[in-house]
Design an enzyme around this catalytic site. Structure first.
Site, PDB file in Angstrom:
ATOM      1  CD1 TRP A  71      -6.987 -22.690  15.465  1.00  0.00           C
ATOM      2  CD2 TRP A  71      -6.223 -23.312  13.461  1.00  0.00           C
ATOM      3  NE1 TRP A  71      -6.747 -21.549  14.740  1.00  0.00           N
ATOM      4  CE2 TRP A  71      -6.270 -21.898  13.512  1.00  0.00           C
ATOM      5  CE3 TRP A  71      -5.754 -23.920  12.293  1.00  0.00           C
ATOM      6  CZ2 TRP A  71      -5.880 -21.085  12.444  1.00  0.00           C
ATOM      7  CZ3 TRP A  71      -5.367 -23.116  11.229  1.00  0.00           C
ATOM      8  CH2 TRP A  71      -5.432 -21.725  11.308  1.00  0.00           C
ATOM      9  CB  SER A  72      -5.532 -29.873  15.772  1.00  0.00           C
ATOM     10  OG  SER A  72      -4.724 -29.676  14.632  1.00  0.00           O
ATOM     11  CB  THR A  73     -10.406 -28.887  18.883  1.00  0.00           C
ATOM     12  OG1 THR A  73      -9.404 -28.287  19.726  1.00  0.00           O
ATOM     13  CG2 THR A  73     -11.480 -29.474  19.770  1.00  0.00           C
TER      14      THR A  73
END
Length: 388
Positions: A71-73
């Site tokens: 995801w947003s990592t």
């Protein structure tokens, strides 16, 4: 609810035994199904652990080579692409985005700067029109819509998390300069030469390595329901246009797409090595990837404020740098307020702390309900910093 601790494999220096203990407790007490954590200090892996299962049925063991959607990592990798171009003099953070992407000047955005894109201050946290998953998988359709979109707030006056749009906005600037989408640029310039196990999207031939994401099993409390009822239009645009979840991320269509804010696939080792470029002040694998000045630029704070999208979820002000979030006084990334990093929805995270020469990567498949600051992250970071 407690559960049995699966077999944990890998290595952990004696000094960091508390990290192993916290990792094991994440399985026993905090619901992990499959996960991995890597801690690097001064460029060396002092912790590299994995365990559990790569699927919901618990038939497939998590191995050293298991990757998962983080995801947003992913945003740390996309920010790195932009900073590579800044370092080479090809991108000016204070130039208008329209200098590189002329169509972007529409709807009053002619003065929006690259700096504002990187710091979630461009006012483009989500599309104004309904946006489907099929459109999200179409790079040209999504970037064209964003170029034509009127900002939700006056750019530069506040920060609002660009959950999905960040990758398309920064990524299109990268594409206009290099001719490559961010995934291909990252692979050519960084992850390929350094052997870092981190891709944007997932190559078709790597599907056998991918863990199955498991959505959070939580009941909505009355307090949460009231919070959802109070979502503003910009919050809905950022977080639910389109709605995405574990089931979507497990599909071949999601993995084949280029979504540079949300569909990075990595091992914990890959996350720690990529964020380690920032922790190493631009050096990694014996190579100079960024100049020290540019590596420092990524954490140049752009002003603390209540985020217009995530503010209620955090309960406190946050501060973005140029692509990553600062730990700040609330310790989002440990006790050093100048440490920085990024969380992925459901629990994953990457951290860079140049003062401690420290980087951390944590990935998992059982998503929790948190967009950031998952309890599993807090437990691991407490143990890491306690061992330093």
């Amino acid at each position: 609810m407690t559960q049995l601790i699966p077999r944990v494999e890998g290595h952990c220096d004696d000094r960091f035994a508390a990290v192993r203990a916290a990792f094991e407790r994440n399985f026993r007490d905090r619901g992990d199904v499959g996960a991995a954590v890597t801690v690097r200090v001064e460029g060396r892996a002092v912790v590299d652990l994995w365990g559990g299962w790569a699927d919901a049925a618990r038939d497939r063991p998590w191995t050293r080579e298991t990757v998962v959607n983080v995801w947003s990592t992913t945003k740390g990798a996309t920010a790195l692409c932009a900073h590579l171009l800044i370092d080479r003099g090809l991108l000016d953070p204070d130039a208008p985005v329209a200098a590189y992407w002329p169509e972007f000047a529409a709807a009053g955005k002619e003065a929006v700067t690259v700096r504002q894109l990187l710091a979630h201050r461009a006012g483009l946290a989500g599309p104004r029109e309904p946006h489907s998953l099929d459109l999200l998988y179409d790079w040209e359709s999504t970037t064209s819509r964003l170029a034509a979109t009127e900002p939700w707030w006056e750019p530069g006056t506040g920060s609002g998390y660009h959950a999905l749009t960040y990758g398309f906005l920064v990524g299109e600037v990268v594409r206009r300069i290099t001719g490559l989408l961010p995934g291909a640029f990252l692979r050519r310039e960084v992850t390929g030469p350094l052997g870092i196990d981190f891709t944007i999207g997932l190559p078709e031939g790597e599907a056998h390595r991918a863990a199955e994401l498991i959505g959070p099993a939580v009941e909505v409390t009355p307090e949460q329901a009231a919070r959802y009822a109070g979502l503003t239009p910009v919050m809905l645009a950022a977080l639910a246009n389109p709605v995405t979840g574990a089931a979507d991320a497990n599909t071949a269509a999601w993995r084949a797409a280029e979504i540079p804010a949300a569909n990075g696939h990595a091992t914990a080792r890959g996350v720690a090595e990529l964020y380690g470029i920032f922790a190493g002040r631009g050096r990694a694998g014996g190579r100079r990837v960024l100049s020290p000045r540019t590596a420092e630029l990524v954490r140049e704070g752009q002003g603390s404020c209540r985020d217009l999208v995530l503010g209620a979820g955090f309960g406190h002000d946050t501060e973005a740098g140029l692509g990553l979030w600062l730990s700040g006084p609330h310790g989002m990334y440990g006790p050093n307020p100048r440490a920085f990093g990024h969380d992925g929805a459901g629990g994953s995270f990457g951290l860079a702390d140049p003062e401690a020469a420290l980087s951390v990567g944590y990935v998992m498949n059982r998503m929790g309900p948190h967009i950031a600051d998952d309890p599993r992250k807090a437990a691991l970071l407490d143990a890491v910093y306690g061992a330093l």
